[in-house]
Design an enzyme around this catalytic site. Structure first.
Site, PDB file in Angstrom:
ATOM      1  N   ASN A 144     -12.782   5.907 -12.956  1.00  0.00           N
ATOM      2  CA  ASN A 144     -12.620   5.617 -14.372  1.00  0.00           C
ATOM      3  C   ASN A 144     -11.301   6.086 -14.948  1.00  0.00           C
ATOM      4  O   ASN A 144     -10.848   5.573 -15.969  1.00  0.00           O
ATOM      5  CB  ASN A 144     -13.769   6.246 -15.178  1.00  0.00           C
ATOM      6  CG  ASN A 144     -13.913   7.731 -14.920  1.00  0.00           C
ATOM      7  OD1 ASN A 144     -14.117   8.163 -13.787  1.00  0.00           O
ATOM      8  ND2 ASN A 144     -13.809   8.534 -15.966  1.00  0.00           N
ATOM      9  N   SER A 189     -23.569   0.445 -16.042  1.00  0.00           N
ATOM     10  CA  SER A 189     -23.719   0.594 -17.492  1.00  0.00           C
ATOM     11  C   SER A 189     -23.306  -0.694 -18.183  1.00  0.00           C
ATOM     12  O   SER A 189     -22.263  -1.267 -17.862  1.00  0.00           O
ATOM     13  CB  SER A 189     -22.851   1.755 -17.983  1.00  0.00           C
ATOM     14  OG  SER A 189     -22.983   1.938 -19.375  1.00  0.00           O
ATOM     15  N   THR A 227     -40.463   2.924 -24.147  1.00  0.00           N
ATOM     16  CA  THR A 227     -40.427   1.521 -24.560  1.00  0.00           C
ATOM     17  C   THR A 227     -39.039   0.939 -24.400  1.00  0.00           C
ATOM     18  O   THR A 227     -38.059   1.480 -24.923  1.00  0.00           O
ATOM     19  CB  THR A 227     -40.872   1.388 -26.029  1.00  0.00           C
ATOM     20  OG1 THR A 227     -42.180   1.932 -26.173  1.00  0.00           O
ATOM     21  CG2 THR A 227     -40.863  -0.062 -26.472  1.00  0.00           C
ATOM     22  N   CYS A 309     -14.476  10.560 -21.496  1.00  0.00           N
ATOM     23  CA  CYS A 309     -15.672  11.390 -21.385  1.00  0.00           C
ATOM     24  C   CYS A 309     -15.344  12.875 -21.462  1.00  0.00           C
ATOM     25  O   CYS A 309     -16.218  13.701 -21.681  1.00  0.00           O
ATOM     26  CB  CYS A 309     -16.383  11.105 -20.068  1.00  0.00           C
ATOM     27  SG  CYS A 309     -16.942   9.391 -19.935  1.00  0.00           S
TER      28      CYS A 309
END
Length: 363
Positions: A144, A189, A227, A309
């Site tokens: 990344n 992702s 959920t 990040c």
């Protein structure tokens, strides 16, 4: 604003947004398209929502190798934790340039883990030691921070030869490079391939059983209770399908942008391999550059001084240290990320202004 931080997140594809809208319905929704229905409910609206989730699962799976299943998660960090912890492996080996989601989780499991070194180009050698006792090996597909593409297929074979599982963080490569072969687990992702934030997936090789991290209702094949959001799943699926259609077109566009950026920033030194890399990631350094001043002078250009990040941590990038850069070289580095929705003129303008601002510092 010129956006050059595609490694942090990509723009949401219009097609993904359109796929999400029907599943964001409020109380005014009429007829059978009750977009707010719970996909785990047995009534007809719930079954319709569940069907949309399964369509999305197939679309995401099409980006990944055959012979596996897709488990939806909240993102790649959760997928990586599920893989590492759920595998039950106690002795681990990971590359020196893995994302913190891998490194920190691996260290928590195995404080004495094997760190697989990279060379000055940011590449793991196909014959690098993987740790004789390792039960799981983790090496990312595309880094990344510097964009290097690792020989993951060869490393997976070596891991299997010594009886270890192989996990690949494919967050930066999914939808851009061809499907991985040989991995046992793959984390991806949505928001790194033009889908929505808040959803990712773990691909598991058929026959591999792992333990859940999140318990409760037993959703997601018993591996991830909670959920699901049909809207996020639909957006992820649409983005994955579009990435599969446009893979060659996107790669050609990115290569053109890369070449133009390198033409303008020709005196800057490239961090990472010139040949084994994703061209949408351009990590450069200029000796003596004050990156904080550069970013302040160019506030209408969104680029990174390192991995998003770890921004604000004040720490030198572990990736740039791993490729043997001195602290002053790492601190003089910037990362430009571009992709499908970047325009050639924007790249030219941004790079010209970056060069001019650096020159104004006298470097």
């Amino acid at each position: 604003m010129i956006y050059l931080d595609y490694q942090a997140t990509t723009p949401l594809a219009p097609e993904a947004r359109e796929a999400m809208l029907p599943w964001l319905g409020g109380p005014e929704a009429s007829g059978m398209m009750l977009g707010y229905a719970n996909p785990h409910s047995p009534h007809r609206p719930g079954r319709m929502a569940a069907a949309a989730v399964e369509v999305a699962r197939e679309q995401v799976a099409a980006l990944l190798p055959p012979g596996g299943r897709v488990i939806f998660t909240s993102g790649a960090t959760e997928a990586i934790n599920l893989a590492l912890v759920g595998s039950g492996a106690k002795r681990l080996a990971v590359s020196a340039i893995e994302h913190a989601a891998v490194l920190d989780t691996a260290r928590a499991i195995d404080p004495a883990l094997t760190i697989i070194p990279v060379d000055h180009e940011g590449l793991v050698s196909p014959d690098a030691p993987l740790g004789d006792a390792s039960q799981l090996v983790a090496v990312m597909q595309v880094n990344n921070e510097i964009g290097t593409v690792q020989p993951v297929e060869d490393l997976a074979k070596r891991a299997h030869a010594q009886g270890a599982l192989f996990l690949c963080d494919a967050v930066q490569g999914a939808g851009k490079l061809s499907a991985l072969a040989g991995a046992d687990m793959i984390a991806i992702s949505a928001h790194k391939l033009y889908g929505p934030k808040g959803i990712g997936a773990l691909w598991l090789r058929d026959g591999l059983e792992i333990a859940p991290l999140i318990r409760g209702g037993g959703q997601e094949q018993g591996l991830r209770s909670g959920t699901l959001s049909p809207a996020l799943c639909a957006g992820f699926g649409a983005a994955a399908a579009l990435a599969a259609q446009r893979m060659e077109e996107d790669a050609a566009h990115v290569a053109q942008l890369w070449q133009r950026a390198r033409d303008v920033l020709s005196r800057w030194t490239l961090n990472g391999s010139q040949g084994q890399r994703w061209l949408g990631n351009l990590n450069l350094r200029l000796e003596g550059l004050d990156v904080a001043r550069l970013m302040s002078d160019l506030r209408d250009i969104a680029f990174s001084a390192g991995s998003a990040c770890a921004s604000g941590s004040g720490r030198t990038s572990h990736v740039l240290r791993a490729i043997h850069l001195a602290d002053e070289q790492a601190k003089a580095s910037i990362r430009l990320g571009f992709g499908r929705y970047s325009g050639l003129r924007d790249i030219e303008d941004a790079c010209t202004r970056i060069e001019a601002a650096a020159a104004a510092q006298g470097v």
